[in-house]
Design a protein around this motif. Sequence first.
Motif, PDB file in Angstrom:
ATOM      1  N   ILE A  67       0.838  -1.203   0.000  1.00 45.71           N
ATOM      2  CA  ILE A  67       0.000   0.000   0.000  1.00 45.71           C
ATOM      3  C   ILE A  67       0.873   1.253   0.000  1.00 45.71           C
ATOM      4  O   ILE A  67       0.639   2.192  -0.770  1.00 45.71           O
ATOM      5  N   VAL A  68       1.885   1.270   0.859  1.00 46.30           N
ATOM      6  CA  VAL A  68       2.812   2.408   0.905  1.00 46.30           C
ATOM      7  C   VAL A  68       3.473   2.597  -0.450  1.00 46.30           C
ATOM      8  O   VAL A  68       3.584   3.708  -0.970  1.00 46.30           O
ATOM      9  N   ARG A  69       3.899   1.504  -1.029  1.00 47.09           N
ATOM     10  CA  ARG A  69       4.576   1.566  -2.325  1.00 47.09           C
ATOM     11  C   ARG A  69       3.654   2.144  -3.399  1.00 47.09           C
ATOM     12  O   ARG A  69       4.073   2.987  -4.197  1.00 47.09           O
ATOM     13  N   LEU A  70       2.424   1.704  -3.439  1.00 44.95           N
ATOM     14  CA  LEU A  70       1.476   2.221  -4.429  1.00 44.95           C
ATOM     15  C   LEU A  70       1.213   3.710  -4.237  1.00 44.95           C
ATOM     16  O   LEU A  70       1.130   4.464  -5.212  1.00 44.95           O
ATOM     17  N   GLN A  71       1.112   4.132  -2.989  1.00 42.06           N
ATOM     18  CA  GLN A  71       0.909   5.554  -2.706  1.00 42.06           C
ATOM     19  C   GLN A  71       2.112   6.372  -3.166  1.00 42.06           C
ATOM     20  O   GLN A  71       1.959   7.440  -3.759  1.00 42.06           O
ATOM     21  N   ARG A  72       3.293   5.866  -2.899  1.00 40.74           N
ATOM     22  CA  ARG A  72       4.505   6.580  -3.297  1.00 40.74           C
ATOM     23  C   ARG A  72       4.690   6.571  -4.806  1.00 40.74           C
ATOM     24  O   ARG A  72       5.206   7.531  -5.383  1.00 40.74           O
ATOM     25  N   TYR A  73       4.290   5.484  -5.422  1.00 35.79           N
ATOM     26  CA  TYR A  73       4.399   5.403  -6.879  1.00 35.79           C
ATOM     27  C   TYR A  73       3.559   6.500  -7.533  1.00 35.79           C
ATOM     28  O   TYR A  73       3.979   7.123  -8.500  1.00 35.79           O
ATOM     29  N   ARG A  74       2.401   6.712  -6.984  1.00 34.43           N
ATOM     30  CA  ARG A  74       1.513   7.758  -7.511  1.00 34.43           C
ATOM     31  C   ARG A  74       2.196   9.124  -7.454  1.00 34.43           C
ATOM     32  O   ARG A  74       2.037   9.940  -8.351  1.00 34.43           O
ATOM     33  N   ASN A  75       2.972   9.372  -6.399  1.00 36.12           N
ATOM     34  CA  ASN A  75       3.629  10.666  -6.208  1.00 36.12           C
ATOM     35  C   ASN A  75       4.965  10.796  -6.930  1.00 36.12           C
ATOM     36  O   ASN A  75       5.368  11.903  -7.284  1.00 36.12           O
ATOM     37  N   ASP A  76       5.672   9.683  -7.117  1.00 36.94           N
ATOM     38  CA  ASP A  76       7.013   9.749  -7.706  1.00 36.94           C
ATOM     39  C   ASP A  76       7.352   8.447  -8.443  1.00 36.94           C
ATOM     40  O   ASP A  76       8.194   7.661  -7.984  1.00 36.94           O
ATOM     41  N   PRO A  77       6.721   8.213  -9.591  1.00 39.40           N
ATOM     42  CA  PRO A  77       6.973   6.970 -10.329  1.00 39.40           C
ATOM     43  C   PRO A  77       8.445   6.707 -10.649  1.00 39.40           C
ATOM     44  O   PRO A  77       8.900   5.562 -10.500  1.00 39.40           O
ATOM     45  N   PRO A  78       9.236   7.708 -11.054  1.00 45.92           N
ATOM     46  CA  PRO A  78      10.641   7.408 -11.365  1.00 45.92           C
ATOM     47  C   PRO A  78      11.421   6.853 -10.171  1.00 45.92           C
ATOM     48  O   PRO A  78      12.259   5.964 -10.331  1.00 45.92           O
ATOM     49  N   ARG A  79      11.138   7.356  -8.974  1.00 44.91           N
ATOM     50  CA  ARG A  79      11.820   6.855  -7.774  1.00 44.91           C
ATOM     51  C   ARG A  79      11.500   5.373  -7.560  1.00 44.91           C
ATOM     52  O   ARG A  79      12.387   4.555  -7.317  1.00 44.91           O
ATOM     53  N   GLU A  80      10.234   5.037  -7.672  1.00 40.50           N
ATOM     54  CA  GLU A  80       9.825   3.652  -7.458  1.00 40.50           C
ATOM     55  C   GLU A  80      10.398   2.729  -8.519  1.00 40.50           C
ATOM     56  O   GLU A  80      10.793   1.601  -8.229  1.00 40.50           O
ATOM     57  N   GLU A  81      10.480   3.222  -9.733  1.00 39.21           N
ATOM     58  CA  GLU A  81      11.055   2.420 -10.806  1.00 39.21           C
ATOM     59  C   GLU A  81      12.553   2.194 -10.583  1.00 39.21           C
ATOM     60  O   GLU A  81      13.069   1.108 -10.863  1.00 39.21           O
ATOM     61  N   ARG A  82      13.248   3.222 -10.068  1.00 40.62           N
ATOM     62  CA  ARG A  82      14.679   3.057  -9.748  1.00 40.62           C
ATOM     63  C   ARG A  82      14.864   2.009  -8.647  1.00 40.62           C
ATOM     64  O   ARG A  82      15.774   1.174  -8.720  1.00 40.62           O
ATOM     65  N   LEU A  83      14.010   2.054  -7.637  1.00 36.13           N
ATOM     66  CA  LEU A  83      14.113   1.079  -6.549  1.00 36.13           C
ATOM     67  C   LEU A  83      13.826  -0.337  -7.054  1.00 36.13           C
ATOM     68  O   LEU A  83      14.461  -1.294  -6.615  1.00 36.13           O
ATOM     69  N   MET A  84      12.900  -0.451  -7.976  1.00 37.61           N
ATOM     70  CA  MET A  84      12.568  -1.768  -8.512  1.00 37.61           C
ATOM     71  C   MET A  84      13.748  -2.384  -9.241  1.00 37.61           C
ATOM     72  O   MET A  84      13.892  -3.606  -9.275  1.00 37.61           O
ATOM     73  N   LEU A  85      14.636  -1.548  -9.776  1.00 34.73           N
ATOM     74  CA  LEU A  85      15.830  -2.072 -10.440  1.00 34.73           C
ATOM     75  C   LEU A  85      16.712  -2.860  -9.475  1.00 34.73           C
ATOM     76  O   LEU A  85      17.470  -3.733  -9.893  1.00 34.73           O
ATOM     77  N   HIS A  86      16.618  -2.558  -8.177  1.00 38.40           N
ATOM     78  CA  HIS A  86      17.384  -3.299  -7.174  1.00 38.40           C
ATOM     79  C   HIS A  86      16.752  -4.665  -6.901  1.00 38.40           C
ATOM     80  O   HIS A  86      17.451  -5.633  -6.617  1.00 38.40           O
TER      81      HIS A  86
END
Length: 107
Positions: free
Chosen positions: A18-37
């Motif tokens: 849930i936290v991740r989805l909320q943050r993705y809405r606010n900053d998709p590039p950040r979440e995508e960078r983290l997913m690379l890990h």
Amino acid sequence: DIHNDWIFESPRFMQALIVRLQRYRNDPPREERLMLHVKPYQEAYVQSMTEWLAEGYDCSELDDVRWALENYRVSLFAQELKTRQPVSAKRMKTLFTEFSIPVKGNN
């Protein structure tokens, strides 16, 4: 059984999602960078499970890897929820090496 008690961690994993989805809405590039890990470990885990199932091996042997991967996601995407065990990229690399699971493009 040590592996079965991880099921009690499910609420934390769901909250992290849930936290991740909320943050993705606010900053998709950040979440995508983290997913690379996470992605190389996720792909390696899925590949190992597929191979183990095809060979008829007991996949419960990979439970430690699965739960470490879940905790790694929490540590990256929802740090404030904490993890049940220490986890980091270095620890993930070590764990996958211990299980002889090759990881492509890991950090």
